[in-house]
Write a protein that holds these residues in place. Sequence first.
Motif, PDB file in Angstrom:
ATOM      1  N   ARG A  25      46.628  40.245  32.319  1.00  0.00           N
ATOM      2  CA  ARG A  25      47.973  40.354  32.201  1.00  0.00           C
ATOM      3  C   ARG A  25      48.644  39.188  31.713  1.00  0.00           C
ATOM      4  N   GLU A  73      50.324  34.129  41.320  1.00  0.00           N
ATOM      5  CA  GLU A  73      50.837  35.452  41.085  1.00  0.00           C
ATOM      6  C   GLU A  73      51.186  35.772  39.700  1.00  0.00           C
ATOM      7  N   THR A  74      50.535  36.891  39.522  1.00  0.00           N
ATOM      8  CA  THR A  74      50.676  37.415  38.052  1.00  0.00           C
ATOM      9  C   THR A  74      52.157  37.933  37.978  1.00  0.00           C
TER      10      THR A  74
HETATM   11  N1  GTB Z   1      48.406  39.238  43.926  1.00  0.00           N
HETATM   12  C1  GTB Z   1      47.574  38.380  43.104  1.00  0.00           C
HETATM   13  C2  GTB Z   1      48.190  38.112  41.610  1.00  0.00           C
HETATM   14  O1  GTB Z   1      48.688  39.218  41.078  1.00  0.00           O
HETATM   15  O2  GTB Z   1      48.018  37.160  40.888  1.00  0.00           O
HETATM   16  C3  GTB Z   1      46.177  38.574  43.303  1.00  0.00           C
HETATM   17  C4  GTB Z   1      45.300  37.848  42.592  1.00  0.00           C
HETATM   18  C5  GTB Z   1      43.707  38.387  42.521  1.00  0.00           C
HETATM   19  O3  GTB Z   1      43.671  39.397  43.375  1.00  0.00           O
HETATM   20  N2  GTB Z   1      42.915  37.578  42.160  1.00  0.00           N
HETATM   21  C6  GTB Z   1      41.504  38.029  42.035  1.00  0.00           C
HETATM   22  C7  GTB Z   1      40.864  36.864  42.779  1.00  0.00           C
HETATM   23  O4  GTB Z   1      40.919  35.584  42.531  1.00  0.00           O
HETATM   24  C8  GTB Z   1      40.941  38.364  40.695  1.00  0.00           C
HETATM   25  S1  GTB Z   1      41.733  39.601  39.927  1.00  0.00           S
HETATM   26  N3  GTB Z   1      39.659  37.260  43.423  1.00  0.00           N
HETATM   27  C9  GTB Z   1      38.880  36.343  44.093  1.00  0.00           C
HETATM   28  C10 GTB Z   1      39.169  35.957  45.699  1.00  0.00           C
HETATM   29  O5  GTB Z   1      40.015  36.660  46.030  1.00  0.00           O
HETATM   30  O6  GTB Z   1      38.180  34.989  46.384  1.00  0.00           O
HETATM   31  C11 GTB Z   1      41.148  41.002  41.063  1.00  0.00           C
HETATM   32  C12 GTB Z   1      39.991  41.555  40.078  1.00  0.00           C
HETATM   33  C13 GTB Z   1      38.781  41.098  40.140  1.00  0.00           C
HETATM   34  C14 GTB Z   1      37.801  41.915  39.674  1.00  0.00           C
HETATM   35  C15 GTB Z   1      37.890  43.045  39.062  1.00  0.00           C
HETATM   36  N4  GTB Z   1      36.911  43.906  38.471  1.00  0.00           N
HETATM   37  O7  GTB Z   1      35.926  43.266  38.531  1.00  0.00           O
HETATM   38  O8  GTB Z   1      37.190  44.580  37.939  1.00  0.00           O
HETATM   39  C16 GTB Z   1      39.135  43.620  38.972  1.00  0.00           C
HETATM   40  C17 GTB Z   1      40.163  42.921  39.295  1.00  0.00           C
END
Ligand code: GTB
Length: 218
Positions: A25, A73-74
């Motif tokens: 994003r 936060e995106t």
């Molecule tokens: N609300 C925050 C935002 O919008 O910035 C959410 C950020 C978030 O969820 N980040 C995730 C993360 O860092 C990565 S994007 N996760 C690791 C953790 O919490 O420890 C979420 C994501 C991950 C993988 C897929 N996928 O494989 O398809 C899709 C989305």
Amino acid sequence: MPSIPTITAFEASPDEGRGLARDMRVRWALEEAGQPYDVQLVSFAEMKQPAHLARHPFGQIPTYQEGELVLFETGAIVLHIAQRHPGLLPDEPNARARAIAWLFAALNTVEPPIVELEQMEYAEGDRPWHAARVPLMEGRVRTRLKALSRRLGGAEWLDGAFSAGDLMIVMVLRRLEDTSLVDEHPNLAAYVARGKARPAYRRAFDAQLAVFMDREAG
Ligand code: GTB
């Protein structure tokens, strides 16, 4: 001289280059803005270490660093980019406020049931209640998609010219790519396809895919 922002992204994204992790994003917004950026790749272990926790209190990606400013936060990051560069928010104040409303709607109203449906699949797939819960959760997503489809109608974008609101809605709808829920509304499917066809989207997608390909190549 303004500094080039640095974002963080997964060193090894679980999506294997599908552009579903949330750095996509931010990359897309930066590409729409014509703003060059650097990327710092972080491992899951690094994300939970003090250096990254100082950037992101929840130890997640993406983050955005520009001079003294550190953001997480995106929604906040995309809004920041959109407010500082032309191309992602209309100039007219009311239209600008409405575009921001769509950005919030993407994150607060459309994404939550989609994330819940997604998480149910991998976190509760083996639970006895799973089969009964699927139609319930799909129903919640369908309610949002129906409303979105009705509002979009035959328009190209949700409210006039393409905006940060469209960018976020498209990215949120992309999370349903493994289902046929979006395809139930041909206008929504075409809307997502239009977003993905934008040159800025393509550049952002290719950049995140290159991270996966480089890693695969060893
Ligand atoms: N609300 C925050 C935002 O919008 O910035 C959410 C950020 C978030 O969820 N980040 C995730 C993360 O860092 C990565 S994007 N996760 C690791 C953790 O919490 O420890 C979420 C994501 C991950 C993988 C897929 N996928 O494989 O398809 C899709 C989305």
